[in-house]
Design a protein around this motif. Structure first.
Motif, short mmCIF file in Angstrom:
data_model
loop_
_atom_site.label_atom_id
_atom_site.label_comp_id
_atom_site.label_asym_id
_atom_site.label_seq_id
_atom_site.Cartn_x
_atom_site.Cartn_y
_atom_site.Cartn_z
N UNK A 1 1.13 -1.47 -0.05
CA UNK A 1 0.12 -0.16 -0.30
C UNK A 1 0.66 1.16 0.06
N UNK A 2 0.51 1.97 -0.66
CA UNK A 2 1.17 3.95 -0.72
C UNK A 2 0.58 4.81 -0.51
N UNK A 3 1.30 5.01 1.14
CA UNK A 3 0.41 6.35 0.99
C UNK A 3 0.38 7.90 0.93
N UNK A 4 -0.04 8.53 0.82
CA UNK A 4 0.39 9.57 -0.07
C UNK A 4 -0.35 10.71 1.09
N UNK A 5 0.39 11.64 0.90
CA UNK A 5 0.16 13.34 0.90
C UNK A 5 -0.03 14.17 0.11
N UNK A 6 -0.93 15.19 -0.03
CA UNK A 6 -0.69 15.88 -0.94
C UNK A 6 -2.19 16.55 -1.00
N UNK A 7 -2.09 18.01 -1.80
CA UNK A 7 -3.18 18.90 -1.93
C UNK A 7 -3.32 19.32 -3.35
N UNK A 8 -4.75 19.73 -2.59
CA UNK A 8 -5.46 20.01 -4.28
C UNK A 8 -6.33 21.60 -3.76
N UNK A 9 -5.15 22.40 -4.39
CA UNK A 9 -6.54 23.73 -4.31
C UNK A 9 -5.73 23.71 -2.92
N UNK A 10 -6.19 24.67 -1.67
CA UNK A 10 -5.97 25.52 -0.57
C UNK A 10 -6.33 24.28 0.56
N UNK A 11 -6.53 22.83 -0.17
CA UNK A 11 -6.57 21.64 1.54
C UNK A 11 -5.83 21.12 1.03
N UNK A 12 -5.52 19.80 2.84
CA UNK A 12 -4.48 19.17 2.25
C UNK A 12 -4.91 17.52 2.35
N UNK A 13 -4.96 16.40 2.26
CA UNK A 13 -4.70 15.06 2.86
C UNK A 13 -4.03 14.04 2.54
N UNK A 14 -4.45 13.23 3.49
CA UNK A 14 -3.74 11.76 3.10
C UNK A 14 -4.23 11.10 2.54
N UNK A 15 -4.13 9.65 1.69
CA UNK A 15 -4.73 8.94 1.06
C UNK A 15 -3.54 8.38 0.34
N UNK A 16 -4.96 6.99 0.02
CA UNK A 16 -3.80 5.83 -0.80
C UNK A 16 -3.90 5.91 -2.80
N UNK A 17 -2.44 5.94 -2.95
CA UNK A 17 -1.86 5.79 -4.11
C UNK A 17 -2.49 4.13 -4.73
N UNK A 37 -14.17 6.70 -0.13
CA UNK A 37 -14.60 6.93 -1.04
C UNK A 37 -14.36 8.22 -1.84
N UNK A 38 -13.79 8.64 -1.68
CA UNK A 38 -13.86 10.33 -2.39
C UNK A 38 -12.43 10.32 -3.22
N UNK A 39 -12.34 10.18 -4.80
CA UNK A 39 -11.08 10.13 -5.37
C UNK A 39 -10.76 10.99 -6.52
N UNK A 40 -8.90 11.32 -6.33
CA UNK A 40 -8.84 12.21 -7.35
C UNK A 40 -7.32 11.18 -8.27
N UNK A 41 -6.88 11.46 -10.01
CA UNK A 41 -6.14 11.13 -10.12
C UNK A 41 -5.04 12.18 -9.74
N UNK A 42 -3.95 11.00 -9.73
CA UNK A 42 -2.43 11.70 -9.51
C UNK A 42 -2.24 12.66 -9.96
N UNK A 43 -2.29 12.96 -11.45
CA UNK A 43 -1.81 14.25 -12.12
C UNK A 43 -2.87 15.38 -11.90
N UNK A 44 -4.09 15.10 -10.60
CA UNK A 44 -4.71 16.50 -10.39
C UNK A 44 -3.82 17.16 -9.09
#
Length: 250
Positions: A1-17, A37-44
């Motif tokens: 399992x790959x755990x990421x920390x990411x930002x999109x806009x002004x929001x920061x979150x942890x997720x599973x890639x 069950x909230x998903x984002x593309x890695x490119x986003x």
């Protein structure tokens, strides 16, 4: 399992890639991982340093090959030093050469991310406290290291602890290839099988006197092949089973 920390806009979150798609998790990964069950593309998204350590405990002269390279005896106990939280950056961020630094070196390393508070842990129980593993670059102002005779400034300056690109949870730390590529050319190669002190031994030794907190990182040392970087260079740290951590020298 790959755990990421990411930002999109002004929001920061942890997720599973998985398969170039990130599922946001609730809260942090240190109290159990629950998908939303909230998903984002890695490119986003923009990937950030996958953890926010209160401290990095780095280990010196922990590869037999590196000790031979610098013509020093391997230590009888782990040689520890601190890298502050302010030195941490993530993938694709710039490593900034401080004013007055004349020799800036890379050091490819295998990093261990702690998953829960660890105090006086035995070697037998050590792996229970590990969340996962990251690529790590122990950036070093080598001339400052020689001048200062201790390593706080030389290894703890801002941007001197790139780590990532994510936390890999499913890995055998005893057999991981560790490499550095400078401008696409491989300049460093080793394997954690060459460690003087392995991961369980390091966790036990460190926590005998220093409490490790969730998100703290142990940088386990560098193999032979350290050398300088120049402004504009691209440095990539690759650890087998994890991925590639890429940064540019500003």
């Amino acid at each position: 399992m790959k755990i990421v920390r990411y930002s999109i806009g002004r929001k920061t979150a942890y997720g599973i890639l998985k398969d170039n798609r990130i599922e946001r998790i609730a809260g942090t990964p240190y109290r159990g991982i629950k998908g939303t069950k909230e998903y984002r593309k890695l490119s986003e998204v923009k990937l950030l340093a996958p953890c926010l350590p209160s401290k990095v405990i780095a280990i010196g002269l922990n590869y037999y090959s590196h000790a031979k390279e610098v013509k020093m005896e391997v230590p009888k106990e782990p040689l520890m030093f601190y890298k502050p939280s302010t030195s941490v950056i993530g993938p694709e961020e710039k490593i900034v050469r401080p004013k007055g630094c004349e020799q800036l070196d890379y050091e490819a390393e295998f990093g261990v991310v702690i998953g829960k508070t660890a105090t006086r842990v035995s070697k037998a129980d050590a792996m229970k406290y590990v969340l996962g593993y990251v690529c790590f670059n122990d950036v070093t102002a080598r001339d400052w290291q020689r001048i200062d005779k201790q390593w706080s400034r030389a290894k703890g300056s801002d941007t001197f602890s790139p780590l990532g690109p994510w936390i890999e949870t499913d890995l055998d730390p005893a057999n991981v290839t560790v490499e550095a590529y400078l401008n696409g050319k491989r300049v460093q190669q080793g394997n954690t099988s060459d460690l003087v002190f392995d991961v369980p031994a390091l966790i036990s030794f460190i926590t005998n006197s220093i409490t490790l907190l969730p998100g703290d990182v142990i940088a386990t040392g560098t193999p032979a092949g350290i050398a300088p970087m120049q402004s504009g260079d691209v440095i990539e740290i690759k650890c087998g089973g994890i991925g590639t951590l890429k940064n540019t020298i500003a």
